[in-house]
Design an enzyme around this catalytic site. Structure first.
Site, PDB file in Angstrom:
ATOM      1  N   ILE A   1     -16.320 -23.797 -58.795  1.00 48.32           N
ATOM      2  CA  ILE A   1     -15.785 -22.619 -59.478  1.00 48.32           C
ATOM      3  C   ILE A   1     -16.298 -22.535 -60.915  1.00 48.32           C
ATOM      4  O   ILE A   1     -16.549 -21.443 -61.435  1.00 48.32           O
ATOM      5  CB  ILE A   1     -14.242 -22.601 -59.447  1.00 48.32           C
ATOM      6  CG1 ILE A   1     -13.707 -21.213 -59.807  1.00 48.32           C
ATOM      7  CG2 ILE A   1     -13.646 -23.654 -60.365  1.00 48.32           C
ATOM      8  CD1 ILE A   1     -14.002 -20.159 -58.779  1.00 48.32           C
TER       9      ILE A   1
ATOM     10  N   ASP B   1      -4.261 -22.800 -51.966  1.00 50.08           N
ATOM     11  CA  ASP B   1      -5.208 -22.727 -53.083  1.00 50.08           C
ATOM     12  C   ASP B   1      -5.875 -21.348 -53.119  1.00 50.08           C
ATOM     13  O   ASP B   1      -5.870 -20.699 -54.166  1.00 50.08           O
ATOM     14  CB  ASP B   1      -6.248 -23.836 -52.990  1.00 50.08           C
ATOM     15  CG  ASP B   1      -7.241 -23.795 -54.144  1.00 50.08           C
ATOM     16  OD1 ASP B   1      -6.877 -24.213 -55.258  1.00 50.08           O
ATOM     17  OD2 ASP B   1      -8.377 -23.308 -53.936  1.00 50.08           O
TER      18      ASP B   1
ATOM     19  N   LYS C   1      -6.571 -21.249 -61.995  1.00 58.18           N
ATOM     20  CA  LYS C   1      -5.416 -21.223 -61.087  1.00 58.18           C
ATOM     21  C   LYS C   1      -5.555 -22.313 -60.024  1.00 58.18           C
ATOM     22  O   LYS C   1      -6.678 -22.697 -59.682  1.00 58.18           O
ATOM     23  CB  LYS C   1      -5.262 -19.845 -60.461  1.00 58.18           C
ATOM     24  CG  LYS C   1      -6.433 -19.410 -59.547  1.00 58.18           C
ATOM     25  CD  LYS C   1      -6.302 -19.962 -58.146  1.00 58.18           C
ATOM     26  CE  LYS C   1      -7.582 -19.913 -57.405  1.00 58.18           C
ATOM     27  NZ  LYS C   1      -7.535 -20.684 -56.137  1.00 58.18           N
TER      28      LYS C   1
ATOM     29  N   SER D   1     -17.485 -33.920 -67.251  1.00 58.29           N
ATOM     30  CA  SER D   1     -17.771 -34.137 -65.837  1.00 58.29           C
ATOM     31  C   SER D   1     -17.717 -35.630 -65.549  1.00 58.29           C
ATOM     32  O   SER D   1     -18.617 -36.374 -65.958  1.00 58.29           O
ATOM     33  CB  SER D   1     -19.162 -33.585 -65.479  1.00 58.29           C
ATOM     34  OG  SER D   1     -19.482 -33.864 -64.141  1.00 58.29           O
TER      35      SER D   1
END
Length: 312
Positions: free
Chosen positions: A14, A169, A91, A36
């Site tokens: 995402i 999700d 989200k 990361s």
């Protein structure tokens, strides 16, 4: 004019598909660093293995955008707020409602912006649907949100672990649209949750919802599936006393009585960063707990069913 600096925490699908292009396209933030844990990187941008190390190296960082799995967002958000950063949370914003309520208090104490970025709410077709429903008598609402988890979350075991939300999700995107377009709240009355024998979270779910008496909202249903083959389905069909509204393609297209009214390109993440920038400028926060509340309610009142094991 100096742009506010931004750290992107989490560099998964995402983040790469949506956040990085939106940050570049809007030109409102200077992408100063990425975090990361596995060392993935973006050319020309410093990479850190943890948010703590990024914050230590960049003490004047203005903001962070969290794109991690939900289970770790509470701790990371608290850490960023206490370091003086404004925070945008992908989200769902937290693993539990109590965590989200705590983050509101943390942001207020830190005097920093907290933004729960429900991206599906930022489509023009969603805005137009909300306008049309403001004074309507709504006879029924039917959500169909079915996608292939192997295509959209390949090998991501976290999504089926406790706190990973499973089919909720993606399904919570539909619920974020629902709570945004309806003129009154709805409540989960019953739910059936299908959980694979070797997993912790649902792979499919159906919900029955209704509003309080006298609200002019009839039956509301939702059908979520993570094993959809062929054409993917992200639609909400609303029947009112006067017209039928089809909100399709994840909320980017609207048909009224079968006639296309809006079909916008996918710019919701650009709108998110514009909104985040405005919130920071205004010294405001934007926290919406309603979609997360519906998922929590479904899990509390729902019937849990064990189904076939799921493997990638």
């Amino acid at each position: 004019m100096t742009l506010p600096t931004l750290g992107l925490v989490g560099l998964g699908k995402i983040a790469r598909d949506q956040h990085v292009p939106a940050i570049s396209a809007t030109g409102l933030f200077d992408l100063a660093a990425v975090v990361s844990p596995d060392g993935a990187a973006i050319d020309g941008v410093p990479t850190f293995r943890s948010q703590a190390s990024m914050l230590a190296a960049l003490p004047d960082l203005d903001a962070v955008a969290l794109c991690t799995p939900p289970a770790v967002r509470h701790g990371l958000t608290v850490e960023a707020l206490r370091a003086g950063c404004h925070v945008l949370i992908e989200k769902p914003p937290a693993a539990t409602l109590s965590e989200l309520h705590d983050l509101v208090e943390e942001a207020a104490a830190a005097r920093r912006t907290l933004f729960t970025a429900w991206h599906s709410q930022f489509n023009p077709a969603v805005e137009e649907t909300r306008r049309r429903l403001a004074d309507a008598t709504i006879r029924s609402v039917a959500i169909t949100w079915k996608e292939d988890v192997r295509r959209w979350h390949p090998g991501q075991d976290w999504i089926f672990a406790a706190g990973g939300f499973g089919v909720f999700d993606p399904g919570i995107n539909a619920l974020s649209i629902l709570t945004d377009i309806l003129p009154a709240p709805v409540f989960v009355r019953s739910a059936d949750l299908q959980v694979p024998a070797n997993r912790d979270t649902p792979i499919a779910a159906t919900l029955e919802m209704s509003a309080a008496p006298g609200s002019r909202i009839g039956r509301v249903t939702a059908d979520f599936d993570f094993l959809q083959q062929g054409e993917q389905a992200w639609s909400i069909v609303i029947e009112t006393a006067d017209e039928r509204l089809d909100l399709t393609h994840g909320g980017t297209r609207l048909l009224v009585d079968g006639v296309p009214v809006l079909a916008e390109p996918d710019t919701e993440y650009q709108r998110i960063y514009h909104h985040f920038h405005r919130l920071i400028s205004d010294g405001a926060s934007d926290v919406d707990a309603r979609p997360l509340s519906l998922v929590a309610d479904a899990c509390m009142v729902g019937r849990w069913h064990r189904t076939h094991s799921f493997d990638w």
